[in-house]
Design an enzyme around this catalytic site. Sequence first.
Site, PDB file in Angstrom:
ATOM      1  N   HIS A  40      17.063  50.637  26.179  1.00 37.64           N
ATOM      2  CA  HIS A  40      15.871  51.070  26.910  1.00 37.64           C
ATOM      3  C   HIS A  40      15.660  50.226  28.168  1.00 37.64           C
ATOM      4  O   HIS A  40      15.521  50.757  29.276  1.00 37.64           O
ATOM      5  CB  HIS A  40      14.657  50.971  25.988  1.00 37.64           C
ATOM      6  CG  HIS A  40      13.355  51.345  26.625  1.00 37.64           C
ATOM      7  ND1 HIS A  40      12.723  52.535  26.377  1.00 37.64           N
ATOM      8  CD2 HIS A  40      12.550  50.683  27.490  1.00 37.64           C
ATOM      9  CE1 HIS A  40      11.597  52.599  27.081  1.00 37.64           C
ATOM     10  NE2 HIS A  40      11.469  51.468  27.756  1.00 37.64           N
ATOM     11  N   GLU A  41      15.625  48.922  28.001  1.00 37.76           N
ATOM     12  CA  GLU A  41      15.388  48.058  29.158  1.00 37.76           C
ATOM     13  C   GLU A  41      16.550  48.116  30.152  1.00 37.76           C
ATOM     14  O   GLU A  41      16.347  48.002  31.364  1.00 37.76           O
ATOM     15  CB  GLU A  41      15.136  46.613  28.697  1.00 37.76           C
ATOM     16  CG  GLU A  41      13.915  46.440  27.798  1.00 37.76           C
ATOM     17  CD  GLU A  41      12.632  47.010  28.387  1.00 37.76           C
ATOM     18  OE1 GLU A  41      12.509  47.074  29.630  1.00 37.76           O
ATOM     19  OE2 GLU A  41      11.747  47.403  27.616  1.00 37.76           O
ATOM     20  N   HIS A 101      15.858  50.967  32.434  1.00 36.25           N
ATOM     21  CA  HIS A 101      14.964  50.560  33.527  1.00 36.25           C
ATOM     22  C   HIS A 101      15.752  49.789  34.585  1.00 36.25           C
ATOM     23  O   HIS A 101      15.561  49.978  35.793  1.00 36.25           O
ATOM     24  CB  HIS A 101      13.861  49.640  32.985  1.00 36.25           C
ATOM     25  CG  HIS A 101      12.706  50.355  32.358  1.00 36.25           C
ATOM     26  ND1 HIS A 101      12.049  51.401  32.958  1.00 36.25           N
ATOM     27  CD2 HIS A 101      12.064  50.136  31.177  1.00 36.25           C
ATOM     28  CE1 HIS A 101      11.054  51.803  32.180  1.00 36.25           C
ATOM     29  NE2 HIS A 101      11.044  51.062  31.097  1.00 36.25           N
ATOM     30  N   HIS A 139      17.673  51.906  36.887  1.00 32.32           N
ATOM     31  CA  HIS A 139      16.778  52.575  37.829  1.00 32.32           C
ATOM     32  C   HIS A 139      16.546  51.677  39.054  1.00 32.32           C
ATOM     33  O   HIS A 139      16.551  52.156  40.201  1.00 32.32           O
ATOM     34  CB  HIS A 139      15.450  52.879  37.131  1.00 32.32           C
ATOM     35  CG  HIS A 139      14.625  53.922  37.806  1.00 32.32           C
ATOM     36  ND1 HIS A 139      13.351  54.240  37.387  1.00 32.32           N
ATOM     37  CD2 HIS A 139      14.857  54.714  38.865  1.00 32.32           C
ATOM     38  CE1 HIS A 139      12.855  55.199  38.159  1.00 32.32           C
ATOM     39  NE2 HIS A 139      13.748  55.499  39.072  1.00 32.32           N
TER      40      HIS A 139
END
Length: 668
Positions: A459-460, A463, A466
């Site tokens: 998940h991180e 990010h 991104h």
Amino acid sequence: MSNPLLIPTPSHGVPNFPAIKPGDFASAFDAAFTAHDLEITAIIDHPEPADFSNTIEALERAGALLDSVSSIFFNLISAHTNDALQALDLDIAPRCALHDSRIFANPVLFAKVEKVNSSELQLTGEQSLLLENTYRHFIRAGAALEEDGRQRMEQISEHLALLTTQFSQNVLADTNDYQLLLEEEQLDGLPQFVRSAARKEAESRDYPGQYLFTLSRSSITPFLQYCERRELREAIYKAYTECGQSKTDNHAIIQKIIALRSERAKLLGYASHADFMLDDRMAKTPSNVMALLNQVWEPCHRKVDEESQDLQTLIDKEDTPFTLAGWDWFYYTEKLRQQRYDLDDNELMPYFQLERVRDGAFEVARKLYGISFQPRTDLPLYHPDMQAFEAHEADGSSIGIFLFDFYMRPSKRSGAWMSTYRNQSNLDAHVAPVIVNCCNFPHADPCLLSLDEVRTLFHEFGHGLHGLLSNVRYESLSGTEVKQDFVELPSQIMEHWAIEPDVLRSYARHFETDEVIPEELITRLRAASKFNTGFATTEYLAACFLDMAWHGENATDIEDVPAFEEAIAHQIGNTTVVDPRYKSSYFQHIFSDDHYSAGYYVYIWAEVLDADAFEAFKENGLFDPATAKAFRQNILERGGSADPMALYRAFRGRDPEVQALLRNRGLN
């Protein structure tokens, strides 16, 4: 001796952390505030009529030194704080808020921005969005108010910054204050990996030979899963749910925050803080948020009731039956999972060594986007546990620096997050990003992750991608600088790859034997993927409803916080054995700053997007080059440079559909 915070950062962008001392920040902030003020004065005093270049782009360039100093300071406050930094934070946070408020509520500067905004200009899409965002920032800061309104907005901003800082410090203080210190004979049911982590944590805090459990999720969750002693489960569970109200009083702080947020919203013409915040998000209105929450709540409520009945049936077979309580859920869920799927974390975790999971995420990024990560052992970091990598395109060109800070420690706040030390931009020259992922994994050797922690790492990392792959002109539109309910799409879609069989086979290898995870274990893991989703969805949605209730029109009169929480639970019909994921006193998402306030719903909103988007990869191929290219070019590279729904449609060819989310959670 010169202040290291005022010396230009080397080309790689990583600050010289070993040279920075807490005492350097006060003078660095003074210099940064002064420099920014001079830049703003130059924009105001510019002799030519206001235009996009001398006003909007000039504002975008202004404050570079303040951005640099702030990013270092506030990242350290979250990841590696100390008493000196925390004391300084109580002064710096309100000063930053006041500084920002005075710029964006300045009537003379606003008049120049307003003139540009009302002009007929030939702008690119990205320029148009920068102008729109800049104008909106001034309006939301109170620039269009009369003098007394602007002054009150300044006071509110300054006071809120102090209160939210105090709230965060109280949560960290209570988290660090609690220690469940046990002897060997008290560890009934706890597997070896839990004992090893607890023993290492005890040693790190000068309790050799004992076992220490804390309120970190990496510590408390496996304890609740396996500890056979119900009274110990109850003790640590209650300590967790009373964080921020045992030694400190976050309830009083919350009431002040809510009152100030409500007053600010009404000054700006909004009915509530939720209306104010949502006006700048994809959802737009509280009713749109509630419609989604209620749509998912109904099937979720049915499923969690079934799950609680199954757990009570297990308990009723005990020698001394009792009524299921919150501190029993993890323990009996683990028993039921083992019965139904012959699966438990104790069997899975040997295949999830931290470094291999990290490399598995790297491999997914390579297959999707052609990028690679090379270790950088020469960079100056703020803690010896950190790891640094340089990301490269397939042609070998450098993209930026990616830092990892994986382990829990008393100097780090709880949870997991991505942040930046430098954002990508192309305004005057290409600026490469510096990304950091922070987690709170147990500092064991080896560090073996639970399945939830594997998902957290992916998940991180999503990010991080991104921010890393951003390719825009303006820093304020770069990477994760998007609408709050769009920001979780790149992170949550990465979680899907974590347990795909082909991906598991690439990184899940036994830490001792190097054996690839067995096929039958993958089959059992996949079969159990929707197990306990009623609980997971319920605790999350209950926190969303609580957040929205706090920021509605009638929350300013609340005098009894626990009674308010109980009333909201009763109103939505929540089961009494599943607490919200966060109770108010430690709900840092919504009370440590404004970003996720009236916005905890964004994870489920973005899940509509990520579940639907991942189905495109499933349809076309898990690593289909065309699909990956479309996702990179339309989502990851674009940051906040275009309307988020337009970006999603450009990738998917249509609007998202909620059915994919319901299927993903097993709620359809």
